[in-house]
Design a protein around this motif. Structure first.
Motif, PDB file in Angstrom:
ATOM      1  N   ALA A   1      -3.906   3.486  -0.742  1.00  0.00           N
ATOM      2  CA  ALA A   1      -4.458   2.537  -1.699  1.00  0.00           C
ATOM      3  C   ALA A   1      -3.516   1.367  -1.856  1.00  0.00           C
ATOM      4  O   ALA A   1      -2.297   1.493  -1.652  1.00  0.00           O
ATOM      5  CB  ALA A   1      -4.707   3.207  -3.053  1.00  0.00           C
TER       6      ALA A   1
ATOM      7  N   THR B   1      -9.564   0.535  -4.247  1.00  0.00           N
ATOM      8  CA  THR B   1      -8.971   0.169  -2.953  1.00  0.00           C
ATOM      9  C   THR B   1      -8.647   1.382  -2.090  1.00  0.00           C
ATOM     10  O   THR B   1      -8.070   1.233  -1.014  1.00  0.00           O
ATOM     11  CB  THR B   1      -7.685  -0.649  -3.154  1.00  0.00           C
ATOM     12  N   GLN B   2      -8.977   2.572  -2.538  1.00  0.00           N
ATOM     13  CA  GLN B   2      -8.631   3.770  -1.784  1.00  0.00           C
ATOM     14  C   GLN B   2      -9.391   3.822  -0.470  1.00  0.00           C
ATOM     15  O   GLN B   2     -10.586   3.520  -0.402  1.00  0.00           O
ATOM     16  CB  GLN B   2      -8.912   5.022  -2.607  1.00  0.00           C
ATOM     17  N   ARG B   3      -8.642   4.194   0.584  1.00  0.00           N
ATOM     18  CA  ARG B   3      -9.231   4.381   1.905  1.00  0.00           C
ATOM     19  C   ARG B   3      -8.692   5.665   2.505  1.00  0.00           C
ATOM     20  O   ARG B   3      -7.556   6.051   2.240  1.00  0.00           O
ATOM     21  CB  ARG B   3      -8.859   3.215   2.836  1.00  0.00           C
ATOM     22  N   ARG B   4      -9.508   6.311   3.319  1.00  0.00           N
ATOM     23  CA  ARG B   4      -9.050   7.529   3.989  1.00  0.00           C
ATOM     24  C   ARG B   4      -8.892   7.229   5.484  1.00  0.00           C
ATOM     25  O   ARG B   4      -9.818   6.732   6.130  1.00  0.00           O
ATOM     26  CB  ARG B   4     -10.023   8.680   3.772  1.00  0.00           C
ATOM     27  N   LEU B   5      -7.688   7.537   6.007  1.00  0.00           N
ATOM     28  CA  LEU B   5      -7.377   7.320   7.418  1.00  0.00           C
ATOM     29  C   LEU B   5      -7.237   8.667   8.101  1.00  0.00           C
ATOM     30  O   LEU B   5      -6.480   9.526   7.642  1.00  0.00           O
ATOM     31  CB  LEU B   5      -6.067   6.539   7.559  1.00  0.00           C
TER      32      LEU B   5
ATOM     33  N   HIS C   1       0.854  -1.189   0.000  1.00  0.00           N
ATOM     34  CA  HIS C   1       0.000   0.000   0.000  1.00  0.00           C
ATOM     35  C   HIS C   1       0.895   1.246   0.000  1.00  0.00           C
ATOM     36  O   HIS C   1       2.073   1.181   0.368  1.00  0.00           O
ATOM     37  CB  HIS C   1      -0.906   0.044   1.234  1.00  0.00           C
TER      38      HIS C   1
ATOM     39  N   THR D   1      -5.083   9.596   2.244  1.00  0.00           N
ATOM     40  CA  THR D   1      -5.677   8.583   1.383  1.00  0.00           C
ATOM     41  C   THR D   1      -4.622   7.548   1.041  1.00  0.00           C
ATOM     42  O   THR D   1      -3.531   7.895   0.577  1.00  0.00           O
ATOM     43  CB  THR D   1      -6.222   9.200   0.082  1.00  0.00           C
TER      44      THR D   1
END
Length: 471
Positions: free
Chosen positions: A251, A263-267, A234, A249
């Motif tokens: 991925a 597959t993008q995620r925001r933390l 990632h 963001t």
């Protein structure tokens, strides 16, 4: 008339510099140990200032017993006046002359005055620095390098934030993530661009370095204990926020190093500690005219450079960790002590260190290959609006225009057309990023001065005396 005893100037008091100073002093050399830190130890053995009153300072440095042995040895040589330790001195130039060398160093935090040290030989233990690659949002407050976060924790006893994401690639990320978690930060994720298969492919080589395997297992156990999610293969695509970073963001990456759609995620986080490996410090070696082997300083089996009277050890000769630095420093110190006193070195004296050097170089080459097995296509995520040179506020769009429209074909021409790398850091921070965006080969720049120097210092007459150990 007192017999002249040669003086060896050791620049850098990290693992390599300390090992070299102790080895040379034990063989009768007069040693001047010059370091930019207030305390000896470098980044790896960084100590909190005594005034902070750390309740358990022994919990912070790595390899505590090795550090205590080095510190005790240094104290012994300082008491016997075989070593002079010049702390908080920032070396900006080393002049080579027919009669020896003059090391010029700025004094203290204000760096408005300089001291000169005369020496018969110079040992460069200047270490390495972090490789920084730009991405959208990387200039937001709260985005720090992985090593910077570690330095705040070790040297200042402070957390860079309460909720952190540790991202990038390289072996430094593990101790940074575990260190932040142990100190009380919530580590939202450890985001590593390398994958497990990259390390399994080199598994046979790990058998030769059980200590590294054990260290990795310790860090993995600590991550599990603190419930830190580990996201392999990632990468961080962008940092978001207004006055400071508020989220990132991330991925997954495909086999080509590109983000996998969907597959993008925001933390959410208030700190992003990011690192993309290390580069050797070669500025002083450049100024002396030492040969470079790629990005590192060339050194032979005795750690000698191709400039007579100049040795190099540690990360300056190639990134490889503290244990390798200790071995190289020991060899360099013993070689310098023999050569500068006119005796023939006996390699049998440092045979164990030489064997360790060979083994550790091989293991780090394996580790480096694993992390670089599948490169990340990071330049494709850098928008034209992304600043790539922070000192001069040069954007990626300006760099691309210099290449695509104005015909720049090398990093120097890009610098002349855009001013990228002409600021305070003189390209030391931004060069890898600018070179990547421009599609140019990253070549070490020849710089006469290793750091910014006030004009008053350059114009001042030479000092009347130098700092050396007693006769």
């Amino acid at each position: 008339m007192a017999e002249h005893r040669p003086v060896l100037a050791v620049i850098g008091a990290g693992p390599a510099g300390l090992a070299a100073a102790l080895a040379a002093a034990a063989r009768g050399m007069r040693v001047v140990l010059i370091d930019s830190g207030v305390e000896a130890g470098g980044q790896f053995y960084r100590q909190p200032p005594h005034g902070l009153g750390a309740r358990r300072p022994q919990a912070l440095p790595h390899q505590r017993r090795t550090w205590e042995r080095l510190r005790a040895g240094l104290d012994t040589h300082l008491a016997a006046e075989r070593v002079v330790h010049l702390s908080d001195r920032h070396v900006w130039c080393v002049e080579g002359e027919s009669t020896g060398f003059t090391v010029h160093a700025l004094i203290g935090p204000e760096q408005q005055e300089s001291v000169a040290v005369r020496a018969d030989g110079v040992l460069l233990a200047t270490g390495g620095y972090e490789k920084v690659l730009p991405f959208p949002g990387w200039t937001l407050p709260g985005v720090v390098t992985a090593g910077g976060a570690q330095a705040l924790l070790k040297g200042g006893l402070v957390l860079p934030g309460r909720k952190a994401v540790v991202a990038g690639t390289g072996p430094l990320l593990l101790p940074v993530a575990t260190g932040l978690a142990a100190a009380g930060a919530q580590v939202a994720a450890l985001v590593e661009s390398a994958g497990p298969s990259d390390f399994v492919r080199h598994s046979r080589a790990w058998a030769a370095v059980p200590a590294k395997l054990a260290e990795g297992m310790v860090h993995a156990t600590r991550l599990l204990r603190h419930r830190v999610p580990v996201m392999v293969r990632h990468a961080v695509l962008e940092a978001h926020g207004t006055e400071r970073v508020e989220s990132v963001t991330v991925a997954a990456l495909d086999a080509e190093g590109r983000p996998v759609p969907g597959t993008q995620r925001r933390l959410t986080c208030d700190t992003l500690a990011v690192g993309h490996g290390m580069l050797p410090h070669t500025d002083l070696a450049d100024g002396l005219g030492c040969r470079l082997d790629g990005p590192r300083v060339y050194a032979d089996d005795e750690q000698r450079t191709d400039v007579p009277g100049v040795w190099a050890a540690g990360e300056a000769t190639g990134i490889g960790g503290a244990a390798l630095s200790l071995a190289e420093g020991h060899i360099a110190g013993r070689s310098a002590a023999a050569r500068l006193t006119g005796t023939v070195p006996d390699p049998r004296e440092w045979a164990p260190a030489a064997r360790a050097r060979t083994r550790l170089r091989s293991s780090f080459a394996t580790l480096d290959a694993a992390y670089a097995a599948r490169p990340v296509r990071w330049t494709e995520q850098v928008t034209d609006e992304t600043v790539v040179c922070r000192c001069e506020e040069v954007t990626a769009g300006a760099v691309r225009e210099a290449v695509d429209t104005l015909g720049a074909g090398d990093l120097r021409t890009v610098k002349l057309l855009t001013r990228a790398g002409m600021g305070w850091c003189q390209g030391r921070v931004c060069e890898p990023g600018v070179a990547g965006v421009a599609g140019c080969e990253l070549m070490p720049a020849r710089r006469l001065l290793a750091r910014p120097v006030p004009l008053g210092v350059l114009a001042a007459p030479p000092p009347d005396h130098t700092a050396t150990p007693s006769q």
